[in-house]
Design a protein around this motif. Structure first.
Motif, short mmCIF file in Angstrom:
data_model
loop_
_atom_site.label_atom_id
_atom_site.label_comp_id
_atom_site.label_asym_id
_atom_site.label_seq_id
_atom_site.Cartn_x
_atom_site.Cartn_y
_atom_site.Cartn_z
N ALA A 65 -12.58 -3.88 -1.20
CA ALA A 65 -11.94 -3.53 0.07
C ALA A 65 -12.14 -2.06 0.37
N PRO A 66 -12.42 -1.73 1.64
CA PRO A 66 -12.64 -0.33 1.99
C PRO A 66 -11.36 0.48 1.89
N ILE A 67 -11.51 1.77 1.67
CA ILE A 67 -10.38 2.67 1.63
C ILE A 67 -10.46 3.62 2.82
N ALA A 68 -9.38 3.76 3.54
CA ALA A 68 -9.37 4.64 4.70
C ALA A 68 -9.18 6.08 4.26
N THR A 69 -9.62 7.00 5.11
CA THR A 69 -9.39 8.40 4.82
C THR A 69 -7.89 8.69 4.93
N ILE A 70 -7.33 9.34 3.92
CA ILE A 70 -5.91 9.66 3.91
C ILE A 70 -5.76 11.17 4.02
N PRO A 71 -5.18 11.66 5.11
CA PRO A 71 -4.97 13.10 5.22
C PRO A 71 -4.01 13.59 4.14
N VAL A 72 -4.34 14.70 3.50
CA VAL A 72 -3.47 15.25 2.47
C VAL A 72 -2.07 15.50 3.03
N LEU A 108 7.71 9.61 -7.01
CA LEU A 108 6.46 8.95 -7.36
C LEU A 108 5.76 8.37 -6.14
N SER A 109 6.15 8.79 -4.95
CA SER A 109 5.62 8.18 -3.73
C SER A 109 4.12 8.39 -3.57
N THR A 110 3.60 9.54 -3.98
CA THR A 110 2.16 9.78 -3.85
C THR A 110 1.38 8.90 -4.81
N PHE A 111 1.85 8.77 -6.04
CA PHE A 111 1.20 7.88 -7.01
C PHE A 111 1.18 6.45 -6.48
N VAL A 112 2.30 5.99 -5.96
CA VAL A 112 2.39 4.63 -5.43
C VAL A 112 1.41 4.45 -4.27
N LYS A 113 1.36 5.43 -3.38
CA LYS A 113 0.46 5.36 -2.22
C LYS A 113 -0.99 5.26 -2.66
N LEU A 114 -1.39 6.06 -3.62
CA LEU A 114 -2.78 6.04 -4.07
C LEU A 114 -3.11 4.75 -4.82
N MET A 115 -2.15 4.20 -5.55
CA MET A 115 -2.37 2.91 -6.19
C MET A 115 -2.59 1.83 -5.14
N GLU A 116 -1.88 1.93 -4.02
CA GLU A 116 -2.03 0.96 -2.94
C GLU A 116 -3.40 1.06 -2.29
N VAL A 117 -3.79 2.26 -1.88
CA VAL A 117 -5.04 2.40 -1.13
C VAL A 117 -6.27 2.19 -2.01
N SER A 118 -6.12 2.41 -3.31
CA SER A 118 -7.25 2.18 -4.21
C SER A 118 -7.49 0.70 -4.48
N GLY A 119 -6.47 -0.12 -4.22
CA GLY A 119 -6.58 -1.54 -4.50
C GLY A 119 -6.09 -1.93 -5.88
N LEU A 148 -8.09 17.25 -4.23
CA LEU A 148 -7.26 16.19 -3.68
C LEU A 148 -7.91 15.58 -2.45
N GLU A 149 -8.45 16.41 -1.59
CA GLU A 149 -9.14 15.89 -0.41
C GLU A 149 -10.35 15.05 -0.80
N LEU A 151 -10.74 13.23 -3.51
CA LEU A 151 -10.31 11.93 -4.00
C LEU A 151 -9.91 10.97 -2.89
N LEU A 152 -9.52 11.51 -1.74
CA LEU A 152 -9.01 10.68 -0.64
C LEU A 152 -10.10 10.23 0.32
N LEU A 153 -11.33 10.68 0.12
CA LEU A 153 -12.42 10.27 1.00
C LEU A 153 -12.85 8.84 0.69
N PRO A 154 -13.16 8.04 1.73
CA PRO A 154 -13.58 6.64 1.50
C PRO A 154 -14.77 6.53 0.56
N GLU A 155 -15.72 7.45 0.66
CA GLU A 155 -16.91 7.36 -0.18
C GLU A 155 -16.64 7.70 -1.63
#
Length: 241
Positions: A65-72, A108-119, A148-149, A151-155
């Motif tokens: 699944a693709p990952i969207a760009t997440i602004p820091v 832990l909200s940032t950890f949870v968010k990144l676990m979500e968007v990573s799949g 950090l930026e 890690l958040l890029l789709p590529e």
């Protein structure tokens, strides 16, 4: 120079990291992550069945699944709650699974968010028991803005997954079961060290100290840590302690 041969203990982190020991651990409980009998093959999913091959201790992940760009700026990089007060408002933490438990803490909200968007969030929760080393929001704030930026890029989704998977083991491990004879294996040549400090009262996994240990969930154990474990920064070459 003579190097001591390490002994795999058949514990894997998501996708490729493996916890193994430099010495035997006879005092470990047979049902814990240190069980020599537990292993998983490369072709199995994260929640796959165990095999008897103690040398093939890898849990495969195929997330397309693709990952969207997440602004820091959308991530929380502060801890709203005092560390020693985390989970104090929950009477029985065992009523939650690990990710649901992490979601209850605003720290832990940032950890949870990144676990979500990573799949990874849903995939490793399908079956079995796990251990999570969950970095706080302020742990992510210690990363440079550039890192950090990146890690958040789709590529760079594979890089994000690589970082997050080091924070998860597919068996339940209490803090007292960790010691300096163990390490988290990243490949045949590299590993993340585990160190004890202050006469054993402080446990550090690849530069991340456990702040809140042994928070029990319905499917494993959560440890809150103060740094993000970056393989590129903390990995060591095998045979060199």
């Amino acid at each position: 120079m003579i190097f001591k041969k390490v002994k795999p203990l058949a514990v894997a982190a998501l996708a490729s990291a493996t916890l193994f020991s430099c010495a035997s651990s006879d005092n470990m409980n047979d049902t814990t992550a240190m069980d020599d009998e537990v292993s998983m093959s490369e072709t199995q999913t994260m929640a796959g069945n165990t095999t008897e091959d103690a040398d093939a201790v890898v849990v495969a992940t195929e997330i397309s699944a693709p990952i969207a760009t997440i602004p820091v700026a959308t991530l929380s990089l502060e801890n709203p709650v005092e560390i020693d007060e985390m989970f104090d408002d929950i009477g029985e933490t065992e009523q939650y699974d690990l990710m649901a438990l992490a979601e209850t803490s605003p720290n832990l909200s940032t950890f949870v968010k990144l676990m979500e968007v990573s799949g990874l969030k849903g995939d490793f929760m399908k079956d079995g028991s796990y251990t999570i080393f969950a970095p706080t929001n302020e742990a992510f704030a210690k990363l440079s803005q550039q890192d950090l930026e990146m890690l958040l890029l789709p590529e760079n989704k594979s890089k994000l997954i690589e970082v997050l998977k080091v924070h998860v083991l597919p068996s339940e491990v209490a803090s007292m079961q960790l010691n300096t004879t163990q390490r988290i294996k990243l490949s045949e040549e590299k590993y993340i060290p585990i160190d004890t400090q202050l006469n054993g009262s402080k446990m550090v996994i690849g530069g991340a100290a456990i702040l809140v240990p042994d928070v029990e969930a319905s499917n494993g154990m959560l440890h809150v840590v103060d740094n993000v474990i970056l393989p590129s920064k903390y990995a060591r070459e095998d045979g060199i302690r």
